[in-house]
Design a protein around this motif. Sequence first.
Motif, PDB file in Angstrom:
ATOM      1  N   SER A  69       0.811  -1.222   0.000  1.00  0.00           N
ATOM      2  CA  SER A  69       0.000   0.000   0.000  1.00  0.00           C
ATOM      3  C   SER A  69       0.838   1.262   0.000  1.00  0.00           C
ATOM      4  O   SER A  69       0.300   2.368   0.108  1.00  0.00           O
ATOM      5  N   GLY A  70       2.160   1.135  -0.108  1.00  0.00           N
ATOM      6  CA  GLY A  70       3.027   2.308  -0.182  1.00  0.00           C
ATOM      7  C   GLY A  70       3.625   2.682   1.157  1.00  0.00           C
ATOM      8  O   GLY A  70       3.786   1.849   2.054  1.00  0.00           O
ATOM      9  N   GLY A  71       3.974   3.960   1.293  1.00  0.00           N
ATOM     10  CA  GLY A  71       4.589   4.426   2.529  1.00  0.00           C
ATOM     11  C   GLY A  71       3.590   4.456   3.677  1.00  0.00           C
ATOM     12  O   GLY A  71       2.382   4.612   3.479  1.00  0.00           O
ATOM     13  N   ASP A  72       4.079   4.296   4.875  1.00  0.00           N
ATOM     14  CA  ASP A  72       3.248   4.331   6.084  1.00  0.00           C
ATOM     15  C   ASP A  72       2.990   5.797   6.424  1.00  0.00           C
ATOM     16  O   ASP A  72       3.874   6.515   6.879  1.00  0.00           O
ATOM     17  N   LEU A  73       1.738   6.244   6.222  1.00  0.00           N
ATOM     18  CA  LEU A  73       1.411   7.656   6.434  1.00  0.00           C
ATOM     19  C   LEU A  73       1.570   8.068   7.888  1.00  0.00           C
ATOM     20  O   LEU A  73       1.827   9.240   8.181  1.00  0.00           O
ATOM     21  N   ARG A  74       1.453   7.120   8.799  1.00  0.00           N
ATOM     22  CA  ARG A  74       1.652   7.446  10.215  1.00  0.00           C
ATOM     23  C   ARG A  74       3.100   7.833  10.487  1.00  0.00           C
ATOM     24  O   ARG A  74       3.377   8.594  11.430  1.00  0.00           O
TER      25      ARG A  74
END
Length: 272
Positions: A69-74
């Motif tokens: 899902s890509g980079g961890d937005l957290r």
Amino acid sequence: MPVIDNALDNALLTRRDGAVLVLSNNNPGARNALTPGFYAGLTQALHAAACDPAIGAVVLTGEGGHFCSGGDLRQLIHRRELPIAERRQRLELLHNLVRALRDCPKPVIMAVEGAAAGAGLSLALAGDMLVAAKNAQFSVAYVKVGLTPDGGATALLAEFVSRQVLTELCLTGERVSGERMHQLGVVNRLTEPGQALQAALALAQQVAAGPELATARIKHLCRMAPRNTLEQQLDLEALYMPLSQETEESREGIGAFLEKRAPDFARLRTPR
């Protein structure tokens, strides 16, 4: 059963299927969002595969029904607090991984189920071939969270689609199905849901049975073809063909053709 490197926080699962190295992103609770352990584990695995003559191809997939899902937005939300030089340094982890996929002499085949979004899309496109389920969802999702693409997404997509389609995908961030990506020429093999890994393994086994040196050179030729002029590509082909003509691989391949038998390239794979 997968062999897990505990030193890398189990971020990457590895196993062998004959001459194929199978690598799996193991962060299913976050739809396989990228982690430092995954960056380190995949880079290490690719470098090790490059030096192992027993490995003929690599398959990369994800656990739990999603590719990445890509980079961890957290984690990304805190990056703004860092100096810009440090933010750039963190980004280079992803970019160095894309370079490692490009530079690995072994063919890397991506098996995509579920989401391949943001940097996950970049990783999917960075492989040499791509197998996807019909209902897989690809997305250049950056614009939806106020960010711009990275991981080579724009360069890699531009190899397949027009500037207008590239701009639409990047400015809307809309999800594109595996079927649509197959129509665009991005996906090599399209499968029913749940069958992407099996199809990728079959393709990888076919490629892994080929000649090691010639395969690495062909991979490089194919990587450079979209970027080179015709003259540059002719020069690169003129470099590799004479080198290939003197190998035991070509002796075996030509001999097998003349003798009407299947070539045995596996016996020529010796430790370096």
